[in-house]
Design a protein around this motif. Structure first.
Motif, mmCIF file in Angstrom:
data_model
loop_
_atom_site.group_PDB
_atom_site.id
_atom_site.type_symbol
_atom_site.label_atom_id
_atom_site.label_comp_id
_atom_site.label_asym_id
_atom_site.label_seq_id
_atom_site.Cartn_x
_atom_site.Cartn_y
_atom_site.Cartn_z
ATOM 1 N N LEU A 176 -2.970 -4.224 14.146
ATOM 2 C CA LEU A 176 -3.434 -4.938 15.341
ATOM 3 C C LEU A 176 -2.887 -4.265 16.593
ATOM 4 C CD1 LEU A 176 -3.346 -8.748 14.491
ATOM 5 C CD2 LEU A 176 -5.320 -7.333 15.015
ATOM 6 N N ARG B 106 -11.379 -7.227 14.377
ATOM 7 C CA ARG B 106 -10.980 -7.277 15.789
ATOM 8 C C ARG B 106 -11.575 -6.090 16.550
ATOM 9 N NH1 ARG B 106 -6.299 -9.854 17.953
ATOM 10 N NH2 ARG B 106 -6.433 -9.659 20.188
ATOM 11 N N LYS C 254 -15.289 -6.293 17.379
ATOM 12 C CA LYS C 254 -15.670 -7.326 18.342
ATOM 13 C C LYS C 254 -15.529 -6.836 19.783
ATOM 14 C CE LYS C 254 -14.922 -11.487 15.635
ATOM 15 N NZ LYS C 254 -13.939 -12.504 15.256
#
Lengths: 236, 404
Positions: free
Chosen positions: B285, B392, B395
């Motif tokens: 992330l 993630r 998007k």
């Protein structure tokens, strides 16, 4: 032969419509033909980058239509739009945005590989592009080993790798010194003249504005002036 | 290019990537080493069960085990031995009489299982002679000699030469008793059995039980562990009237351990991997966050969402899997060393281990049959950990990402 590359009709873009609305682009009409070398100018916040994003298919207008080569890109799905960008539009960004872990050559090759071009075609075109930008000796260097001007020239080569209908450049000389900026503009002008490639760039840079054959001035998201009096003849 | 880009991307932040790779390597090392320890412990336990407790096969009268009634004796020893020796897989045979009784001393008493054995056969089948820590074997002892376990000796305060009385029922259910003298003290890896089983001469016990040359139990050691099932079938064919049990049936608790330990080990590995997955997700992330602009640029230039998804997925999987060979190699080297040197855990778990019949010296062994499952767990962890950062990444809107 239809020479129209971009035909944006009455496009608007409003940010934060539900809180504090900011009208970034306000009912703009824009018509660009093949082979134009156009500067989009205006003060900060005038909507230059937003307009570039809209005609580049990176953002969607809240109203209006954008036809690129007769395709209304506002009607395309997100995936169709990505594929459309890949095959029709080249981008040059202010801060170069080369992938640091790839060499200059690989940065350019990446786009052609996304297009599933054959290796021989990729090799030939990459060699030709690096010759055009004058960086054949730097092809295997990583971006960190190149100067800002050299990186931006690689970015131009990358933008041209997919044989786009036009190239959008967002303040391409903003991070360059005078010499590098002049060199970059020479290359872009040469490509425009010799290969009839359409360039549209947003800029504050007087040196760029001087070289542009058409200057569109934006103020508060609206076209304030447009020097599109000169008809640009397509290259034979 | 996707693989090249992914591979180079994971080395952008070397320290962070190395930390995750090290974590994966250590996690895998811990998981597989635990499996190897369990494997070593279980194999040792199975070895003890077979070589020192119940042998590969046991034969009884079908009703004998119900309440150890000494009248349920096996058929003629000679006939039985001849037939058993015709089975090629059979290596050694021990003929035993068995009685449940009471051991009494002037100071107390304890319930015991009295095994009447022929010392030479018993030494071969259950290694009784090797277990002796004091005294002499039954072979060279007098008629009323008895061997007791060390645990029982300590409990009943017995030593070599001590006199004991063994009381039990004969074949006619008459209570009978005999005085015996401790001639040897043995110690096995199973203190529970050491406390329970005492050994006397076969002829002596038979005399007290009034069963002549009879016996209640035949223990059979085979040439190879893998012959248990076919040999069991063959013996059952030879003696359809008898109860033939394999070591798995004679020691069901060991069989249960063997069949369930893999599942427990996998649970441990899954727990380790879940903990690792959070670290991997966090790292990826951060990587996606740091490269928001670049991912936006790639999307702007025409890299579609499936390709962006695959790029981040490949990075995460590479990040996870690079640690795998390192961790696995470290496990192989460590296990190889300790499989020869052994791990002595007697100093902190002697009583516990021997109480359950385990050796306190563990020789770990890689359970190769479990490795595909372990790798599947690691691969699954990589995939699951990759999903969140990959989702993630796809998007991200290019215009928003490029503004950052």
């Amino acid at each position: 032969m239809n020479n129209t590359v971009i035909d944006a009709h009455d496009i608007s873009r409003i940010f934060n419509p539900d809180t504090i609305p900011v009208i970034a682009v306000n009912h703009v009409h824009l018509h660009l033909e093949r082979g134009e070398f156009t500067a989009l100018v205006g003060p900060s916040g005038s909507g230059k980058t937003t307009l570039l994003n809209l005609i580049g298919g990176l953002d969607r207008p809240d109203s209006g239509s954008i036809l690129i080569n007769d395709v209304d890109i506002t009607k395309l799905s997100p995936n169709q739009l990505i594929d459309f960008r890949l095959r029709n539009i080249g981008f040059v960004f202010q801060s170069f945005n080369l992938i640091p872990v790839l060499t200059a050559r690989e940065n350019v090759e990446l786009i052609m590989q996304l297009q599933h071009e054959k290796k021989e075609e990729v090799d030939n075109r990459v060699r030709m592009l690096f010759e055009q930008i004058g960086l054949t000796d730097k092809m295997n260097e990583r971006p960190s080993k190149l100067s800002g001007g050299q990186q931006q020239r690689v970015a131009v080569a990358r933008a041209l790798a997919s044989k786009p209908k036009f190239v959008l450049a967002d303040e391409p000389t903003a991070n360059l010194d005078s010499k590098s900026a002049a060199n970059l503009l020479d290359i872009m002008a040469l490509l425009n003249k010799e290969e009839n490639i359409t360039f549209i760039f947003s800029t504050h840079d007087a040196r760029v504005i001087e070289r542009a054959r058409r200057v569109i001035t934006l103020v508060d998201g609206q076209v304030h002036s447009d020097t599109a009096a000169v008809h640009v003849q397509a290259a034979p | 290019m996707n693989l090249t880009l992914a591979w180079r991307n994971i080395w952008r932040n070397k320290v962070r990537s190395l930390l995750i790779m090290t974590s994966v390597a250590l996690g895998l090392f811990a998981g597989v080493f635990v499996l190897a320890l369990y494997e070593g412990m279980l194999k040792s336990r199975v070895r003890i069960v077979i070589d020192a407790e119940v042998a590969h096969l046991q034969l009884h009268h079908p009703q004998f085990k119900e309440d150890y009634d000494p009248s349920f004796i096996l058929p003629s020893r000679d006939t039985l031995m001849v037939k058993l020796r015709s089975v090629p897989a059979v290596r050694y045979i021990a003929w035993r009489s068995v009685a449940q009784g009471m051991l009494s001393t002037p100071t107390g008493s304890a319930g015991v299982q009295i095994l009447g054995v022929m010392a030479s056969d018993e030494n071969r089948v259950s290694g009784l002679g090797k277990k002796l820590v004091e005294g002499i074997t039954l072979d060279s002892a007098k008629r009323n000699a008895v061997l007791i376990g060390r645990k029982l000796a300590v409990k009943m305060k017995l030593k070599l030469g001590s006199k004991i009385v063994l009381t039990f029922s004969d074949r006619d259910q008459n209570i009978t008793a005999g005085a015996f003298r401790v001639v040897g003290i043995y110690q096995s890896n199973n203190t529970s059995l050491d406390e329970l089983q005492v050994y006397v001469n076969h002829a002596t016990l038979n005399e007290y039980l009034a069963i002549g040359n009879g016996g209640h139990e035949v223990a059979i050691l085979l040439n190879d562990d893998r012959q248990v099932e076919p040999a069991s079938r063959e013996v059952k064919t030879l003696f359809p009237e008898l109860d033939v049990k394999t070591w798995r049936e004679s020691s069901p608790e060991t069989d249960l351990m063997v069949t369930t330990v893999d599942q427990f080990s996998y649970i441990i590995i899954v727990i380790i991997m879940i903990a690792l997955a959070f670290g991997i997700i966090n790292t990826m992330l951060m990587a996606v966050l740091e490269r928001t602009r670049e991912i936006g640029m790639l999307t702007a230039l025409g890299m579609n969402r499936p390709k962006v998804f695959r790029l981040i997925l490949t990075e995460t999987i590479l990040l996870t899997l690079v640690g795998v060979p390192v961790g696995f190699l470290a496990t192989l080297v460590t296990v190889d060393y300790y499989s020869k040197a052994g791990i002595d855990i007697s100093s902190f778990s002697d009583a516990v281990m021997s109480g359950f019949g385990f050796s306190t010296m563990i020789y770990p062994e890689i359970p190769w049959r479990s490795i595909p499952t372990v790798m599947a767990i690691v691969g699954g962890t990589a995939l699951v950990a990759a999903l969140f950062p990959s989702l993630r990444a796809i998007k991200l809107q290019p215009a928003d990402a490029l503004r950052q």
